[in-house]
Scaffold this active site. Structure first.
Site, PDB file in Angstrom:
ATOM      1  N   ASP A   1     -31.235 -59.172   0.154  1.00  0.00           N
ATOM      2  CA  ASP A   1     -31.715 -60.973   0.229  1.00  0.00           C
ATOM      3  C   ASP A   1     -31.180 -61.167   2.191  1.00  0.00           C
ATOM      4  O   ASP A   1     -29.805 -60.385   2.225  1.00  0.00           O
ATOM      5  CB  ASP A   1     -30.862 -61.713  -0.430  1.00  0.00           C
ATOM      6  CG  ASP A   1     -31.877 -62.373  -1.798  1.00  0.00           C
ATOM      7  OD1 ASP A   1     -33.735 -62.075  -1.459  1.00  0.00           O
ATOM      8  OD2 ASP A   1     -31.015 -62.496  -2.803  1.00  0.00           O
TER       9      ASP A   1
ATOM     10  N   ASP B   1     -39.094 -64.036  -0.925  1.00  0.00           N
ATOM     11  CA  ASP B   1     -38.957 -65.493  -1.891  1.00  0.00           C
ATOM     12  C   ASP B   1     -39.809 -66.629  -1.638  1.00  0.00           C
ATOM     13  O   ASP B   1     -40.099 -67.617  -1.686  1.00  0.00           O
ATOM     14  CB  ASP B   1     -37.281 -65.976  -2.172  1.00  0.00           C
ATOM     15  CG  ASP B   1     -36.745 -64.849  -2.902  1.00  0.00           C
ATOM     16  OD1 ASP B   1     -36.741 -64.176  -3.644  1.00  0.00           O
ATOM     17  OD2 ASP B   1     -35.011 -64.528  -2.681  1.00  0.00           O
TER      18      ASP B   1
END
Length: 156
Positions: free
Chosen positions: A120, A138
């Site tokens: 991330d 995502d």
């Protein structure tokens, strides 16, 4: 190949390519757990590993079963999308959503298999509120879910 499959697979391939490229860039450019401020008080680029789901859900190092849970969820989502694409009537919102979700699921699945975690790197915050770091996969899943909901709403 039927046009609906072409659209779904093309969108999925684009999401996977952009997701993997941006994660590789983040992992090789941004120092782990330090990051860079892009817009002070609002947006940072970070380099974190997330063993959980989107936005840090179940991101814990003391449980091992979440790898298998999210692995199974991604594979199930991809297989379900393939099956639903076969039976669905032509709907550009639906097929766009399916492609985005499939690409996001596969993008994060690649990371889980390679690193046992997802990279991330997008980190938004404002004032005392901080949204968990996330990635392009995502975003694909979330925007894809929006398109699927839009397809269902427009169908009624």
């Amino acid at each position: 190949m039927r046009p609906r499959f072409f659209v779904v697979y093309l969108i999925a391939a684009l999401v996977i390519a952009v997701d993997q490229w941006t994660k590789q860039w983040a992992a090789s450019t941004i120092p782990p757990l330090i990051g860079y401020t892009v817009i002070p008080g609002f947006f940072d680029l970070v380099n974190v590993r997330n063993r959980g789901a989107a936005f840090g859900f179940l991101n814990r190092s003391d449980i091992e079963w979440q790898f298998w849970l999210f692995f199974a969820a991604a594979v199930t989502a991809v297989l379900a999308i393939i099956a639903m694409t076969r039976s669905a009537k032509s709907n550009p919102y639906l097929f766009t959503g399916f492609g985005l979700i499939m690409g996001g699921a596969i993008g994060n699945l690649i990371d889980r298999i390679r690193f046992r975690a997802v990279i991330d790197f997008l980190d938004f915050h404002i004032g005392g509120y901080h949204w968990p770091a996330f990635n392009v996969a995502d975003m694909g899943i979330c925007v894809g879910a929006f398109f699927v909901c839009l397809a269902v709403y427009k169908h009624k």
